[in-house]
Scaffold this active site. Structure first.
Site, mmCIF file in Angstrom:
data_model
loop_
_atom_site.group_PDB
_atom_site.id
_atom_site.type_symbol
_atom_site.label_atom_id
_atom_site.label_comp_id
_atom_site.label_asym_id
_atom_site.label_seq_id
_atom_site.Cartn_x
_atom_site.Cartn_y
_atom_site.Cartn_z
ATOM 1 C CD GLN A 1 -3.116 -0.797 0.189
ATOM 2 O OE1 GLN A 1 -3.312 0.332 -0.277
ATOM 3 N NE2 GLN A 1 -3.854 -1.834 -0.163
ATOM 4 C CG HIS B 1 -3.850 -4.930 -8.025
ATOM 5 N ND1 HIS B 1 -5.027 -4.721 -7.336
ATOM 6 C CD2 HIS B 1 -3.174 -5.860 -7.327
ATOM 7 C CE1 HIS B 1 -5.066 -5.516 -6.271
ATOM 8 N NE2 HIS B 1 -3.953 -6.214 -6.244
ATOM 9 C CB THR C 1 6.864 -18.364 -19.304
ATOM 10 O OG1 THR C 1 7.400 -19.640 -19.647
ATOM 11 C CG2 THR C 1 7.040 -17.383 -20.436
ATOM 12 C CB CYS D 1 -8.948 -10.272 1.279
ATOM 13 S SG CYS D 1 -7.710 -9.399 0.375
HETATM 14 N N1 PLP Z 1 -0.574 -6.762 1.200
HETATM 15 C C1 PLP Z 1 -1.343 -5.685 1.355
HETATM 16 C C2 PLP Z 1 -1.032 -4.696 2.422
HETATM 17 C C3 PLP Z 1 -2.442 -5.474 0.509
HETATM 18 O O1 PLP Z 1 -3.225 -4.422 0.674
HETATM 19 C C4 PLP Z 1 -2.715 -6.441 -0.488
HETATM 20 C C5 PLP Z 1 -3.918 -6.305 -1.367
HETATM 21 O O2 PLP Z 1 -4.985 -5.921 -0.913
HETATM 22 C C6 PLP Z 1 -1.863 -7.540 -0.624
HETATM 23 C C7 PLP Z 1 -0.793 -7.665 0.239
HETATM 24 C C8 PLP Z 1 -2.082 -8.571 -1.688
HETATM 25 O O3 PLP Z 1 -1.693 -8.080 -2.948
HETATM 26 P P1 PLP Z 1 -2.200 -8.808 -4.293
HETATM 27 O O4 PLP Z 1 -3.644 -8.467 -4.431
HETATM 28 O O5 PLP Z 1 -1.347 -8.210 -5.367
HETATM 29 O O6 PLP Z 1 -1.942 -10.263 -4.124
#
Ligand code: PLP
Length: 388
Positions: free
Chosen positions: A179, A201, A237, A325
């Site tokens: 972040q 992303h 790859t 999540c």
């Molecule tokens: N770590 C943090 C602090 C995040 O905010 C996120 C995504 O929400 C991730 C890890 C996971 O990243 P990714 O979605 O690229 O697997």
């Protein structure tokens, strides 16, 4: 209705210039970088160019960057690979109680495999106390992992201080900077980290690509076994369009980081001020100052976060109740609970995360709409009735 997107911490739209940079790598420049012919070398060159850009953004050397499938893989890679490579030396890992699931669940997995993990508490603002890190270190500690900035409450941790402690004790130090990268300055040497996770992303790059910074000399086993890609540290790859997009996103971020952080911090503070003024029984979660420029997280008493979220969505406003999540689960956020919030307060939380296309008008619209939603929900809230 024009929709208002205030969930940039969940994911950012891919920047049009990033998409433009990626497109040729789906069509004309499709070569496998391991091939020695010109198609392959064209792709190889594109990866190396992106690697230099990513390394440059965080003050690393290009050979210290390994591309991954995202932040989750980078976190898994850092923690599991260091743990397994150093288990002869020790079996103890230190982390915090507010980490993203990608770190948390990896640590829990290792616990089930016989490692011991200390989950450090945080204060009411979500800050880890570096003295707690120091106190938790034992002769068996092999890794410390503390996130640079919280995806939920935006608190920016004292990473450089923890880095000094880790270095003094000779213990590897990983930070999940997913972040932070592209939003606030990140320099691996200033932070004193050995491993750092990133994800494209979250900074206007594509989904499904990220990177792990691995300081030269760090002892770790490869994460994926197979071919010799990524200097044998991560077989498969390479995702060339994704990596090129990541590189472009980083390049754009580097050009705008300080100006954009200032603009967003202003909007953030307007939103925080407005919410606290216009809705009673509301509090800010996370640190008031040591916080990401784009994060607003509030708890609104006597209402459910999900109800506010759905009502906001009906008005075209897209926010979040926690990390993307965890919003599918009904469990309150482990982060808010770690900050000391009661279950009801944690359930009444809302996260707005701002970004490149956020405007004053959008903030004003939230401030116009949310107080009415809260009033409506409170009028029918059993939570409020029991409080009275
Ligand atoms: N770590 C943090 C602090 C995040 O905010 C996120 C995504 O929400 C991730 C890890 C996971 O990243 P990714 O979605 O690229 O697997």
């Amino acid at each position: 209705m024009k929709r208002i997107y205030l969930d940039y911490a969940a994911t950012t739209p891919t920047h049009p210039e990033v998409v433009k940079a990626m497109l040729p790598y789906f069509t004309d420049a499709f070569g496998n970088p391991s091939s020695i012919h010109s198609y392959g070398q064209e792709s190889k060159g594109a990866i190396e160019e992106a690697r230099v850009k990513v390394a440059d953004l965080i003050g690393a050397r290009d050979e210290e960057i390994v591309f991954t499938s995202g932040g989750t893989e980078a976190d898994n890679f850092a923690i599991k690979s260091v743990a397994y490579a150093n288990e002869i030396k020790g079996d103890h890992i230190i982390t915090s109680s507010i980490e993203h699931h990608a770190v948390m669940e990896t640590c829990k997995f290792l616990e089930r495999r016989g490692f011991r993990v200390t989950y450090l508490p945080v204060d009411e603002y979500g800050l880890v106390d570096p003295n707690d890190v120091k106190k938790a270190i034992t002769g068996k500690t092999i890794l410390i992992s503390v996130m640079q900035a919280s995806n939920e409450v935006g608190t920016v941790e004292p990473i450089a201080e923890i880095g000094r402690i880790a270095k003094e004790a000779g213990i590897y130090f990983h930070t999940d900077a997913v972040q932070a990268v592209g939003h606030i300055p990140v320099d691996v040497n200033e932070l004193g980290v050995d491993l750092l996770s990133m994800s494209a992303h979250k900074l206007y790059g594509p989904k499904g690509v990220g990177a792990l910074y691995i300081r030269k000399g760090t002892k770790l086993i490869p994460f994926m076994h197979g071919g010799e890609q990524e200097r044998r540290r991560r077989a498969s790859t390479e995702n060339i369009p994704g990596i090129v997009g990541f590189g472009k996103a980083v390049e754009l971020a580097q050009q705008e980081i300080s100006e954009e952080a200032e603009r967003l911090a202003y909007l953030r503070d307007q939103l925080i001020k407005g919410l606290l003024e216009r809705i009673d029984h509301t509090r800010l979660n996370g640190h008031p100052i040591m916080r990401l420029p784009n994060n607003v997280n509030v708890s609104v008493d006597f209402v459910e976060g999900e109800s506010m979220l759905l009502n906001l969505d009906l008005e075209g406003i897209c926010a979040s109740t926690g990390s993307a999540c965890s919003s599918a689960s009904l469990e309150p956020s482990h982060v808010l609970l770690a900050l000391g919030l009661a279950h009801e307060q944690a359930h009444g939380s809302l996260r707005f995360s701002l970004g490149k296309w956020s405007t004053d008008e959008e903030i004003e619209r939230v401030l116009d709409v949310l107080p009415g939603i809260v009033a409506k929900l409170r009028a029918m809230s059993p939570l409020l009735k029991s409080h009275r």
